[in-house]
Design a protein around this motif. Structure first.
Motif, mmCIF file in Angstrom:
data_model
loop_
_atom_site.group_PDB
_atom_site.id
_atom_site.type_symbol
_atom_site.label_atom_id
_atom_site.label_comp_id
_atom_site.label_asym_id
_atom_site.label_seq_id
_atom_site.Cartn_x
_atom_site.Cartn_y
_atom_site.Cartn_z
ATOM 1 N N LEU A 70 0.816 -1.214 0.000
ATOM 2 C CA LEU A 70 0.000 0.000 0.000
ATOM 3 C C LEU A 70 0.854 1.271 0.000
ATOM 4 O O LEU A 70 0.353 2.355 0.302
ATOM 5 N N ALA A 71 2.142 1.136 -0.335
ATOM 6 C CA ALA A 71 3.028 2.301 -0.359
ATOM 7 C C ALA A 71 2.577 3.340 -1.367
ATOM 8 O O ALA A 71 2.965 4.510 -1.288
ATOM 9 N N ILE A 72 1.742 2.927 -2.300
ATOM 10 C CA ILE A 72 1.200 3.877 -3.277
ATOM 11 C C ILE A 72 0.414 4.987 -2.580
ATOM 12 O O ILE A 72 0.212 6.064 -3.136
ATOM 13 N N GLY A 73 -0.008 4.733 -1.335
ATOM 14 C CA GLY A 73 -0.705 5.758 -0.556
ATOM 15 C C GLY A 73 0.152 6.973 -0.270
ATOM 16 O O GLY A 73 -0.373 8.034 0.100
ATOM 17 N N VAL A 74 1.466 6.837 -0.420
ATOM 18 C CA VAL A 74 2.354 7.983 -0.234
ATOM 19 C C VAL A 74 1.977 9.113 -1.184
ATOM 20 O O VAL A 74 2.073 10.297 -0.842
ATOM 21 N N ILE A 75 1.517 8.768 -2.388
ATOM 22 C CA ILE A 75 1.141 9.789 -3.377
ATOM 23 C C ILE A 75 0.025 10.666 -2.817
ATOM 24 O O ILE A 75 0.034 11.896 -2.988
ATOM 25 N N ALA A 76 -0.934 10.049 -2.133
ATOM 26 C CA ALA A 76 -2.017 10.834 -1.539
ATOM 27 C C ALA A 76 -1.514 11.665 -0.361
ATOM 28 O O ALA A 76 -1.908 12.833 -0.194
ATOM 29 N N LEU A 77 -0.631 11.093 0.436
ATOM 30 C CA LEU A 77 -0.157 11.797 1.627
ATOM 31 C C LEU A 77 0.687 13.018 1.286
ATOM 32 O O LEU A 77 0.618 14.034 1.976
ATOM 33 N N ILE A 78 1.498 12.934 0.217
ATOM 34 C CA ILE A 78 2.349 14.087 -0.097
ATOM 35 C C ILE A 78 1.552 15.243 -0.703
ATOM 36 O O ILE A 78 2.107 16.317 -0.946
ATOM 37 N N MET A 79 0.259 15.019 -0.921
ATOM 38 C CA MET A 79 -0.597 16.148 -1.314
ATOM 39 C C MET A 79 -0.837 17.080 -0.134
ATOM 40 O O MET A 79 -1.094 18.270 -0.320
ATOM 41 N N ILE A 80 -0.746 16.551 1.086
ATOM 42 C CA ILE A 80 -1.041 17.358 2.272
ATOM 43 C C ILE A 80 0.144 17.470 3.222
ATOM 44 O O ILE A 80 0.138 18.317 4.117
ATOM 45 N N VAL A 81 1.161 16.612 3.048
ATOM 46 C CA VAL A 81 2.338 16.628 3.927
ATOM 47 C C VAL A 81 3.584 16.645 3.062
ATOM 48 O O VAL A 81 3.664 15.915 2.068
ATOM 49 N N ARG A 82 4.554 17.443 3.418
ATOM 50 C CA ARG A 82 5.813 17.467 2.681
ATOM 51 C C ARG A 82 6.509 16.116 2.793
ATOM 52 O O ARG A 82 6.453 15.459 3.835
ATOM 53 N N GLU A 83 7.179 15.728 1.719
ATOM 54 C CA GLU A 83 7.858 14.434 1.726
ATOM 55 C C GLU A 83 8.832 14.294 2.885
ATOM 56 O O GLU A 83 8.912 13.245 3.533
ATOM 57 N N GLN A 84 9.595 15.334 3.122
ATOM 58 C CA GLN A 84 10.601 15.270 4.190
ATOM 59 C C GLN A 84 9.943 15.009 5.544
ATOM 60 O O GLN A 84 10.420 14.189 6.331
ATOM 61 N N VAL A 85 8.834 15.707 5.811
ATOM 62 C CA VAL A 85 8.114 15.511 7.071
ATOM 63 C C VAL A 85 7.541 14.106 7.142
ATOM 64 O O VAL A 85 7.635 13.426 8.177
ATOM 65 N N LEU A 86 6.946 13.648 6.058
ATOM 66 C CA LEU A 86 6.372 12.303 6.037
ATOM 67 C C LEU A 86 7.440 11.247 6.309
ATOM 68 O O LEU A 86 7.214 10.297 7.060
#
Length: 413
Positions: A70-86
């Motif tokens: 389910l790592a593809i969910g990262v695409i949705a998360l980086i819409m609201i959280v910066r990659e570095q923070v995530l």
């Protein structure tokens, strides 16, 4: 943690320890402390405390790999959280979940806490790979990735060395070791969250699902790597405990040897990738893994002893360390804005087989452990064929060659 992002081109005024490359090294050191300790204790913990057999260990690793799928969910998360923070928050979750692992010594409890730590691990790895490829220039990436691997090996070496020296000497408990190792990783993640500014890569990342035909060879290699690696991760160490009765400090000593070797070899392999190219290194890895997995089968078919098994385990682990060449192959062929979403897609593809293989092969293991390793050898042979399709000088428009005899022209200087 600074609110205003800093461009990668403007980081020269920062102290060296606060620059992007230093953050990558800090995270590369912190992650293995929790994960390597969890991994070193896992088989003894689940066998001694929860009475696991091959069936339960297969299900455990299937659950562990669901977040990777389910790592593809990262695409949705980086819409609201910066990659570095995530990435840093995911590292924090990994550390916290590892710290409390021994508090849940039942099948249900172990599966639950494993799921949480796995979310942290897989989302961290997905984002970390993306940040590495965005923050490192192409001409330095192979060398720096080799050094990052060596840094992670050094962290694992420290963790395993302490385990070997103290496990029996101080009669340590699983609870104490998990608390210390996981707590360390969590504290480092908190430090990274607040001590470093936000870095802005020059190419904004696409925040949508991306599947491109020209990345097809990369996808195929990721799928094969995930299937093959699961057999090693799940069953190689389990074999050492189940068949030969190795105890915690003996398993840990093997891990220690593995990472000591990687500390020396990984930077050298980074230079070889730079000089000889990804195709050479990946084919070397896959040919070696084919031979190693066939020899694993020989342990059951020919009755080879624990010394052979231990030697194969070390060689196996060293060969897997060469996989960073797949990252630099993708970096060379990718559109810069595709790196983050494709890293998420690649992790999902990598874990397709990981979701069902451990559970299915757990049942095959009960019948014929040698057949499990025979399957791994076949997968490695398939990877040899795929890696032969990588051009000597991969780049956009020259992602893979359909016929080995097609003449290749080096890119212009």
């Amino acid at each position: 943690m600074k609110n205003a992002p800093i461009s990668l081109s403007d980081v020269s005024h920062l102290p060296r320890w606060r620059r992007p490359e230093s953050l990558l090294f800090l995270m590369a050191f912190a992650m293995p402390v929790a994960f390597a300790t969890w991994n070193a204790l896992l088989n003894n913990f689940v066998i001694e405390v929860a009475g696991f057999t091959g069936v339960q260990i297969g299900w455990l690793h299937t659950v562990r790999e669901i977040p990777g799928f389910l790592a593809i969910g990262v695409i949705a998360l980086i819409m609201i959280v910066r990659e570095q923070v995530l990435g840093v928050v995911s590292l924090l979750l990994l550390g916290a979940a590892t710290a409390v692992t021994a508090w849940f010594p039942s099948l249900g409890g172990i599966l639950t806490i494993t799921m949480l730590s796995s979310i942290g691990f897989h989302y961290y790895e997905t984002v970390n790979q993306s940040l590495q490829l965005q923050w490192l220039p192409k001409d330095r990436a192979p060398i720096v990735l080799g050094r990052l691997l060596a840094a992670g090996s050094a962290a694992s070496l420290v963790a395993y060395g302490l385990l070997v020296l103290t496990w029996k000497a101080f009669d340590l408990s699983y609870n104490l070791v998990y608390l210390v190792s996981g707590g360390f990783t969590a504290l480092v993640a908190l430090f990274a969250l607040y001590a470093y500014p936000q870095f802005e890569a020059p190419n904004p990342q696409a925040k949508k699902l991306i599947l491109k035909r020209r990345y097809g060879l990369y996808y195929a290699l990721q799928f094969m790597a995930g299937a093959r690696r699961q057999i090693f991760v799940v069953f190689a160490a389990f074999m050492m405990v189940e068949k030969f009765g190795l105890e915690v400090e003996q398993i840990t000593a093997l891990f220690l040897i593995n990472y000591l070797a990687n500390m020396v070899i990984a930077p050298m392999m980074g230079k070889i990738v730079f000089i000889k190219g990804e195709r050479f290194v990946l084919m070397l890895e896959y040919i070696g893994l084919t031979l190693v997995f066939m020899a694993y089968g020989g342990i059951y078919w020919l009755g080879w002893g624990v010394l052979v098994a231990a030697a194969l385990y070390v060689i196996d682990h060293m060969l897997f360390g060469l996989a960073f060449a797949l990252k630099t192959y993708f970096q060379k062929i990718a559109d810069p804005q595709d790196i983050a979403p494709t890293a998420a897609v690649a992790f999902t593809i990598n874990h397709i087989a990981a979701v069902f293989l451990p559970a299915l092969l757990g049942y095959l293991w009960v019948v014929s452990p040698g057949a499990v390793f025979g399957l791994a050898a076949a997968l490695a042979m398939g990877s040899v064929g795929l890696s032969a399709l990588i051009p000597r000088h991969p780049e956009k428009g020259n992602e893979w060659r359909l016929l080995p005899r097609v003449p290749e022209v080096a890119p212009a200087e």
